[in-house]
Enzyme design. Sequence first.
Site, PDB file in Angstrom:
ATOM      1  N   ASP A  77       0.824  -1.204   0.000  1.00  0.00           N
ATOM      2  CA  ASP A  77       0.000   0.000   0.000  1.00  0.00           C
ATOM      3  C   ASP A  77       0.862   1.260   0.000  1.00  0.00           C
ATOM      4  O   ASP A  77       0.619   2.194  -0.765  1.00  0.00           O
ATOM      5  CB  ASP A  77      -0.931   0.013   1.217  1.00  0.00           C
ATOM      6  CG  ASP A  77      -1.940  -1.121   1.207  1.00  0.00           C
ATOM      7  OD1 ASP A  77      -1.868  -1.964   0.296  1.00  0.00           O
ATOM      8  OD2 ASP A  77      -2.777  -1.178   2.118  1.00  0.00           O
ATOM      9  N   GLN A 101       3.853 -15.876  -0.565  1.00  0.00           N
ATOM     10  CA  GLN A 101       2.974 -15.660   0.579  1.00  0.00           C
ATOM     11  C   GLN A 101       2.199 -14.360   0.432  1.00  0.00           C
ATOM     12  O   GLN A 101       2.647 -13.418  -0.223  1.00  0.00           O
ATOM     13  CB  GLN A 101       3.795 -15.601   1.876  1.00  0.00           C
ATOM     14  CG  GLN A 101       4.753 -16.757   2.083  1.00  0.00           C
ATOM     15  CD  GLN A 101       4.046 -18.043   2.488  1.00  0.00           C
ATOM     16  OE1 GLN A 101       2.816 -18.085   2.557  1.00  0.00           O
ATOM     17  NE2 GLN A 101       4.818 -19.089   2.759  1.00  0.00           N
ATOM     18  N   LEU A 122      13.845  -8.992   6.912  1.00  0.00           N
ATOM     19  CA  LEU A 122      14.989  -8.138   6.614  1.00  0.00           C
ATOM     20  C   LEU A 122      14.549  -6.692   6.384  1.00  0.00           C
ATOM     21  O   LEU A 122      13.403  -6.429   6.010  1.00  0.00           O
ATOM     22  CB  LEU A 122      15.706  -8.656   5.367  1.00  0.00           C
ATOM     23  CG  LEU A 122      16.226 -10.094   5.426  1.00  0.00           C
ATOM     24  CD1 LEU A 122      16.899 -10.456   4.108  1.00  0.00           C
ATOM     25  CD2 LEU A 122      17.191 -10.274   6.586  1.00  0.00           C
TER      26      LEU A 122
END
EC number: 2.4.99.-
Length: 391
Positions: A104, A218, A275
């Site tokens: 977003d 994912q 990360l």
Amino acid sequence: MTFLSPPEIPTIKADNGTYYDFNNGARILFPKGEWHVNIIDEESGNILFSCDTKAGWVTSTKKYYVKFRIQAFKKGDEKPFLDTVMELKDKPVLISFPTGTLGDIIAWFHYAEKFRIKHQCKLECSVSEEFITLLSDNYPDIKFTSAQDKYEGKPYATYRIGLFFNGDTDNQPVDFRLVGFHRNAGYILGVSPQEDPPRLNLSAERKIQEPYVCIAVQSTAQAKHWNNGLGWAEVVRYLKELGYRVLCIDRNAHAGNGFVWNHIPWGAEDFTGALPLQERVDLLRHASFFVGLSSGLSWLAWASRIPVVLISGFSRPDSEFYTPWRVFNSHGCNGCWDNTNYNFDHTDFLWCPVHKGTDRQFECTRLITGKQVCGVIRTLHSYLTNHDRII
């Protein structure tokens, strides 16, 4: 979505003990007395609101960018004691972004820069710490504020960039599902909805010498996943046949909810982990291309200026950034995210508004086959080969 709250008292003092500003719409605070107020759209001349009032607040229903004009009168007077048109030039303006999202913010942020340039305002943006680290050096004319900190600023105007559901047209001028969720930021801010990637630091040196492709499998809802059971295995195998290393860069190697879990594809190298975003950009920058879903890492790859193969049926083809390597199958149910008949349920990981609990659940991506995705990859690989862009 949560946003920074506007100041408790409007930031500009007018005559007769009245205060006003444009923080989350036009706001006027009246002291004791008898008053009349008009809120006007200056560009059209339309009177949006007109009323008599006593002590208390008058606020506009519309919270997105409107060039407001405020007129305040002592009741019975013909001439207003306050007649002001919103003017943002050289004024402090806050744009508040939500936290907890990746795609977003990547999708929306450059609209804030368009807004700053258009109005020549003193722009401040509230974002999470990870985005301050990622973006601040590339936008020196914007002040960055952590959304996690208590905000004590006194801006002239505030705008909130987000997705507003249930047909809300008070916080956004049009339902975001009709225009693509990223373009919604342009409509909220009153600037061109044309998509543009944010400026990122793309100067990192290459660390992996062999040609490689990054993938991400994912996402935050099962409908966003590629629900073809053999698909990722076929794609990884095909990419390796083409001579690429295949690096999976999801945050988690295994993720899901309840009894449904998704795993790193067999044969992909595990580059997963929580990360810093800049490290992800450094890796993406030198990938030959990216293969992913309607999820944040696809947006980050787009902003890293590499080709993106985007697999999605939950959203329609114009719901995200344009890529010629979009993979979509029109032969089954699709596009529920953009369908105004349905309101996405963030609490239901298995949300499928039409076919949940049937053998057609998630057919929007289940019908996207490995063959179809590999065909798009073949076309992209040929293009890169012919243009000597295999890196």
